[in-house]
Design a protein around this motif. Structure first.
Motif, PDB file in Angstrom:
ATOM      1  N   UNK A 259       0.828  -1.203   0.000  1.00 38.98           N
ATOM      2  CA  UNK A 259       0.000   0.000   0.000  1.00 38.98           C
ATOM      3  C   UNK A 259       0.868   1.260   0.000  1.00 38.98           C
ATOM      4  N   UNK A 260       1.942   1.254   0.754  1.00 40.33           N
ATOM      5  CA  UNK A 260       2.824   2.415   0.794  1.00 40.33           C
ATOM      6  C   UNK A 260       3.344   2.759  -0.591  1.00 40.33           C
ATOM      7  N   UNK A 261       3.829   1.769  -1.320  1.00 38.73           N
ATOM      8  CA  UNK A 261       4.349   2.009  -2.666  1.00 38.73           C
ATOM      9  C   UNK A 261       3.260   2.573  -3.577  1.00 38.73           C
ATOM     10  N   UNK A 262       2.056   2.027  -3.451  1.00 35.30           N
ATOM     11  CA  UNK A 262       0.934   2.493  -4.269  1.00 35.30           C
ATOM     12  C   UNK A 262       0.583   3.941  -3.939  1.00 35.30           C
ATOM     13  N   UNK A 263       0.494   4.267  -2.665  1.00 36.76           N
ATOM     14  CA  UNK A 263       0.125   5.620  -2.256  1.00 36.76           C
ATOM     15  C   UNK A 263       1.181   6.638  -2.661  1.00 36.76           C
ATOM     16  N   UNK A 264       2.446   6.268  -2.557  1.00 39.08           N
ATOM     17  CA  UNK A 264       3.519   7.182  -2.960  1.00 39.08           C
ATOM     18  C   UNK A 264       3.394   7.550  -4.440  1.00 39.08           C
ATOM     19  N   UNK A 265       3.054   6.562  -5.262  1.00 40.23           N
ATOM     20  CA  UNK A 265       2.917   6.805  -6.693  1.00 40.23           C
ATOM     21  C   UNK A 265       1.648   7.582  -7.022  1.00 40.23           C
ATOM     22  N   UNK A 266       0.563   7.232  -6.348  1.00 35.84           N
ATOM     23  CA  UNK A 266      -0.756   7.707  -6.749  1.00 35.84           C
ATOM     24  C   UNK A 266      -1.165   9.001  -6.070  1.00 35.84           C
ATOM     25  N   UNK A 267      -0.749   9.199  -4.813  1.00 37.52           N
ATOM     26  CA  UNK A 267      -1.148  10.382  -4.042  1.00 37.52           C
ATOM     27  C   UNK A 267       0.084  11.018  -3.385  1.00 37.52           C
ATOM     28  N   UNK A 268       0.980  11.560  -4.192  1.00 38.84           N
ATOM     29  CA  UNK A 268       2.232  12.091  -3.643  1.00 38.84           C
ATOM     30  C   UNK A 268       2.046  13.304  -2.735  1.00 38.84           C
ATOM     31  N   UNK A 269       0.855  13.894  -2.719  1.00 37.43           N
ATOM     32  CA  UNK A 269       0.615  15.051  -1.856  1.00 37.43           C
ATOM     33  C   UNK A 269       0.421  14.656  -0.396  1.00 37.43           C
TER      34      UNK A 269
END
Length: 299
Positions: free
Chosen positions: A120-130
């Motif tokens: 999930x962390x990797x996904x969130x970093x890519x998708x919601x960098x804010x």
């Protein structure tokens, strides 16, 4: 140098009505509260989020109203998405993605996510960098080298260690200030310090949030049947109270403190707010202001 304690408070969705009353009081009657503390964030998640983890919540507040309240008072909102058992197919969940998108675009004070799963962390970093990220206490980092390694990870703004490291003063004090700034202590855990089932307990919650059939976790700790008691938490050797924060942790260079309690009632959350933020001579004033609000039912 004078330092400020930043509290991270439970119940972003679960106790919205309580904070809707408390936050205006905190702003307009600042003399009621310690001048060395501020509210750093409110954290939580709606009850039916499959990315959710930690303690099960029951939040039903409207996300727009929740975000508007935190932005109005300059407080960060954190989504508790600490499910440890997520798989690739879970990343497309529409509700959790919609929440992240909304909070990432909130403007003003930056919102964050409390996370356990590396997927999930990797996904969130890519998708919601804010968004910013907090390493969850559900990882149960009980050995100091584990904590040190986690603190050195650049992707985390804060790391919540296992509560049993709260009093590892020699190791904690030896940290450089840049890492001290990232440690977020869990102050009021009442779990038995000798517990060896903590990770399995959190995994049980994760399975339930995914809708997977599983038996309830049965805690074998002494007096576990009593449930949460603040008095029991205060008697724990790992407890961090208001005097500890003011007289020990702040002078050592630590400033981030998490209060647990998403699964508890709003009346008990009020007791936490009184203990950690409110001067003793004004605690009755705060109680009266909250109790007499006709729109709020404490439970």
């Amino acid at each position: 140098m004078k330092r400020t304690a930043y509290y991270h408070l439970p119940g972003l969705f679960e106790f919205y009505e309580l904070y809707r009353v408390f936050l205006p009081l905190f702003r307009t009657h600042r003399e009621y509260f310690y001048d060395w503390c501020e509210i750093g964030s409110l954290y939580g998640a709606p009850s039916d989020c499959i990315w959710g983890g930690g303690r099960t919540g029951f939040g039903s507040a409207d996300p727009g109203e929740v975000l508007a309240l935190t932005q109005e008072y300059g407080i960060s909102a954190r989504l508790t998405f600490s499910n440890s058992l997520l798989r690739e197919e879970h990343l497309a969940d529409p509700k959790c993605n919609a929440l992240c998108a909304r909070f990432a675009a909130g403007g003003g004070v930056q919102s964050g996510v409390i996370v356990h799963s590396e997927l999930l962390l990797d996904y969130l970093k890519r998708t919601y960098p804010a968004l910013y990220f907090v390493s969850s206490t559900t990882k149960v980092l009980t050995e100091f080298p584990q904590l040190l390694q986690e603190l050195q990870r650049e992707e985390f703004r804060y790391v919540v260690p296992d509560f049993r490291l709260n009093k590892a003063f020699s190791e904690l004090d030896a940290l450089p200030q840049t890492l001290k700034d990232k440690v977020e202590f869990l102050c009021n855990e009442c779990c038995w310090v000798g517990c060896t089932d903590r990770k399995r307990c959190y995994e049980n919650v994760s399975r339930k949030n995914l809708g997977e059939p599983c038996p309830d976790h049965r805690c074998a700790a002494p007096k576990a049947a009593e449930g949460y008691r603040f008095s029991k938490a205060m008697a724990s050797p790992s407890f961090i109270g208001v005097e500890d924060i003011r007289d020990c942790y702040l002078p050592m260079g630590f400033s981030q403190f998490k209060i647990e309690g998403r699964g508890l009632g709003s009346a008990l959350i009020l007791e936490f707010l009184l203990h950690y933020l409110t001067k003793p001579e004004y605690q009755l004033h705060v109680r009266e202001a909250v109790y007499l609000d006709n729109m709020l039912d404490l439970f």
